[in-house]
Design an enzyme around this catalytic site. Structure first.
Site, PDB file in Angstrom:
ATOM      1  N   ASN A   1       0.858  -1.189   0.000  1.00  0.00           N
ATOM      2  CA  ASN A   1       0.000   0.000   0.000  1.00  0.00           C
ATOM      3  C   ASN A   1       0.896   1.242   0.000  1.00  0.00           C
ATOM      4  O   ASN A   1       1.540   1.560   0.998  1.00  0.00           O
ATOM      5  CB  ASN A   1      -0.895  -0.029   1.255  1.00  0.00           C
ATOM      6  CG  ASN A   1      -1.782   1.205   1.358  1.00  0.00           C
ATOM      7  OD1 ASN A   1      -1.899   1.992   0.431  1.00  0.00           O
ATOM      8  ND2 ASN A   1      -2.400   1.375   2.520  1.00  0.00           N
ATOM      9  N   TRP A   2       0.945   1.928  -1.137  1.00  0.00           N
ATOM     10  CA  TRP A   2       1.847   3.068  -1.282  1.00  0.00           C
ATOM     11  C   TRP A   2       1.297   4.338  -0.634  1.00  0.00           C
ATOM     12  O   TRP A   2       1.999   5.344  -0.561  1.00  0.00           O
ATOM     13  CB  TRP A   2       2.151   3.320  -2.764  1.00  0.00           C
ATOM     14  CG  TRP A   2       2.892   2.197  -3.428  1.00  0.00           C
ATOM     15  CD1 TRP A   2       3.371   1.057  -2.838  1.00  0.00           C
ATOM     16  CD2 TRP A   2       3.251   2.086  -4.812  1.00  0.00           C
ATOM     17  NE1 TRP A   2       3.994   0.248  -3.756  1.00  0.00           N
ATOM     18  CE2 TRP A   2       3.934   0.853  -4.989  1.00  0.00           C
ATOM     19  CE3 TRP A   2       3.060   2.897  -5.930  1.00  0.00           C
ATOM     20  CZ2 TRP A   2       4.416   0.432  -6.224  1.00  0.00           C
ATOM     21  CZ3 TRP A   2       3.540   2.482  -7.172  1.00  0.00           C
ATOM     22  CH2 TRP A   2       4.222   1.266  -7.309  1.00  0.00           C
ATOM     23  N   LYS A   3       0.037   4.319  -0.245  1.00  0.00           N
ATOM     24  CA  LYS A   3      -0.604   5.461   0.422  1.00  0.00           C
ATOM     25  C   LYS A   3      -0.428   6.727  -0.439  1.00  0.00           C
ATOM     26  O   LYS A   3      -0.403   6.629  -1.657  1.00  0.00           O
ATOM     27  CB  LYS A   3      -0.078   5.613   1.844  1.00  0.00           C
ATOM     28  CG  LYS A   3      -0.253   4.309   2.643  1.00  0.00           C
ATOM     29  CD  LYS A   3       0.048   4.442   4.101  1.00  0.00           C
ATOM     30  CE  LYS A   3      -0.133   3.092   4.791  1.00  0.00           C
ATOM     31  NZ  LYS A   3       0.028   3.188   6.259  1.00  0.00           N
TER      32      LYS A   3
ATOM     33  N   HIS B   1      -9.424   0.690   5.338  1.00  0.00           N
ATOM     34  CA  HIS B   1      -8.111   0.839   5.982  1.00  0.00           C
ATOM     35  C   HIS B   1      -8.274   1.747   7.204  1.00  0.00           C
ATOM     36  O   HIS B   1      -9.092   2.673   7.203  1.00  0.00           O
ATOM     37  CB  HIS B   1      -7.107   1.446   4.999  1.00  0.00           C
ATOM     38  CG  HIS B   1      -5.701   1.425   5.482  1.00  0.00           C
ATOM     39  ND1 HIS B   1      -5.213   2.348   6.381  1.00  0.00           N
ATOM     40  CD2 HIS B   1      -4.675   0.578   5.219  1.00  0.00           C
ATOM     41  CE1 HIS B   1      -3.943   2.082   6.635  1.00  0.00           C
ATOM     42  NE2 HIS B   1      -3.590   1.008   5.944  1.00  0.00           N
TER      43      HIS B   1
ATOM     44  N   GLU C   1      -5.077  -5.513  10.696  1.00  0.00           N
ATOM     45  CA  GLU C   1      -4.042  -4.501  10.886  1.00  0.00           C
ATOM     46  C   GLU C   1      -4.341  -3.755  12.178  1.00  0.00           C
ATOM     47  O   GLU C   1      -5.169  -2.853  12.200  1.00  0.00           O
ATOM     48  CB  GLU C   1      -3.959  -3.550   9.684  1.00  0.00           C
ATOM     49  CG  GLU C   1      -5.291  -3.116   9.100  1.00  0.00           C
ATOM     50  CD  GLU C   1      -5.257  -1.716   8.513  1.00  0.00           C
ATOM     51  OE1 GLU C   1      -4.253  -1.358   7.906  1.00  0.00           O
ATOM     52  OE2 GLU C   1      -6.242  -0.990   8.693  1.00  0.00           O
TER      53      GLU C   1
ATOM     54  N   SER D   1       3.392  -2.416  10.391  1.00  0.00           N
ATOM     55  CA  SER D   1       4.854  -2.315  10.554  1.00  0.00           C
ATOM     56  C   SER D   1       5.580  -3.573  10.080  1.00  0.00           C
ATOM     57  O   SER D   1       6.546  -4.023  10.696  1.00  0.00           O
ATOM     58  CB  SER D   1       5.217  -2.003  12.016  1.00  0.00           C
ATOM     59  OG  SER D   1       4.723  -0.736  12.382  1.00  0.00           O
TER      60      SER D   1
ATOM     61  N   GLY E   1       2.961  -1.411   4.393  1.00  0.00           N
ATOM     62  CA  GLY E   1       2.929   0.036   4.191  1.00  0.00           C
ATOM     63  C   GLY E   1       4.291   0.559   3.800  1.00  0.00           C
ATOM     64  O   GLY E   1       4.731   0.422   2.668  1.00  0.00           O
ATOM     65  N   GLY E   2       5.002   1.151   4.764  1.00  0.00           N
ATOM     66  CA  GLY E   2       6.284   1.821   4.502  1.00  0.00           C
ATOM     67  C   GLY E   2       7.294   0.999   3.720  1.00  0.00           C
ATOM     68  O   GLY E   2       7.948   1.506   2.806  1.00  0.00           O
TER      69      GLY E   2
END
Length: 261
Positions: free
Chosen positions: A11-13, A98, A170, A219, A240-241
């Site tokens: 997920n590049w947000k 989300h 999540e 994370s 995510g990150g």
């Protein structure tokens, strides 16, 4: 669980321009080789979806696209919104509910279930996110929150469509970028993963439960991915990150390949 696929979803947000997204995807396409029963999915910003879709098609890539969000109506007077029907043919998956949508933008369980129904109606697989906040966990409300979000999200679709949904647990307190985020220890995750499977089996039957993939997100990085992927009942990861850096993301994909080999 037979030959259920393992999913690695990035997920590049709200990151990367269209050009940057295209270059980054190019890197991933070079590094990631397809594997049986492994589905690699990326969710860029909405403005990049069509460009990346054409790029993947041109290169006959096995990587799939997901939307990060959409409106639950197929069309209408909703300025600034994008419907899932407009995304049909571009994406295979869509992230729904989300925690950032729920807690920053006030998305409710009602909206989540309407979006799940809209995705199914348009032949898109919804990745339904559920999870408790730090406060809810501290108050012993985790089980109630998880059951409520899970059962509510499935309440607008027919049972025969349950095999098209994906659930992603999540915990809000463990999401990268959160104020007090920290990686959840496997023993903190396993109880909730078990609860999700038990709730599905008790409510809809074992056969249905066995056909619904459950992912973990929060994370996730190249160092801890293996610990989550080898947990009983986990069928993949929502990242995510770490999905914004080619090396860690590709390392996670390679870890997934080893786990399912």
């Amino acid at each position: 669980m037979g030959c259920m696929k393992t999913f690695v979803v990035g997920n590049w947000k709200m990151n990367l321009t269209v050009g940057e997204s295209s270059l980054f995807l190019q890197k991933l396409q070079k590094k990631i080789k397809p594997a049986k029963n492994l589905e690699v999915v990326v969710a860029p910003s909405a403005i990049a979806l069509q460009t990346l879709s054409l790029q993947l098609e041109r290169n006959k890539s096995k990587i799939k696209l997901a939307a990060q969000n959409f409106h639950y109506r197929d069309y209408g007077a909703f300025t600034g919104e994008i419907s899932v029907s407009q995304l049909h043919g571009i994406i295979k998956y869509a992230i729904v509910g989300h925690s950032e949508r729920r807690h920053i933008f006030g998305e409710t369980n009602r909206e989540v279930k309407m979006k799940v129904a809209a995705a199914i109606r348009n032949n898109i697989r919804p990745i339904i996110c559920i999870g408790e906040t730090e406060g809810e966990r501290a108050s012993g409300e985790t089980a109630d929150v998880i059951r409520d979000q899970l059962l509510s999200s499935l309440s607008e679709i027919d049972v025969e469509d349950f095999k098209k949904v994906i659930i992603a647990y999540e915990p809000v307190w463990a999401i990268s970028g959160g104020k007090s985020s920290r990686a959840a220890a496997p023993d903190e995750v396993i109880d909730v993963i078990r609860l999700i499977h038990t709730t599905l089996a008790d409510t809809y039957g074992k056969e249905i439960e066995e056909n619904i993939p459950v992912l973990y997100g929060g994370s996730v990085n190249a160092d801890n991915a293996g610990a989550y992927l080898t947990m009983k009942g986990v069928n993949g990861l929502l990242i995510g990150g770490a999905s914004l850096m080619s090396e860690p993301f590709c390392d996670i994909v390679e870890t997934a390949k080893r786990v399912i080999a």
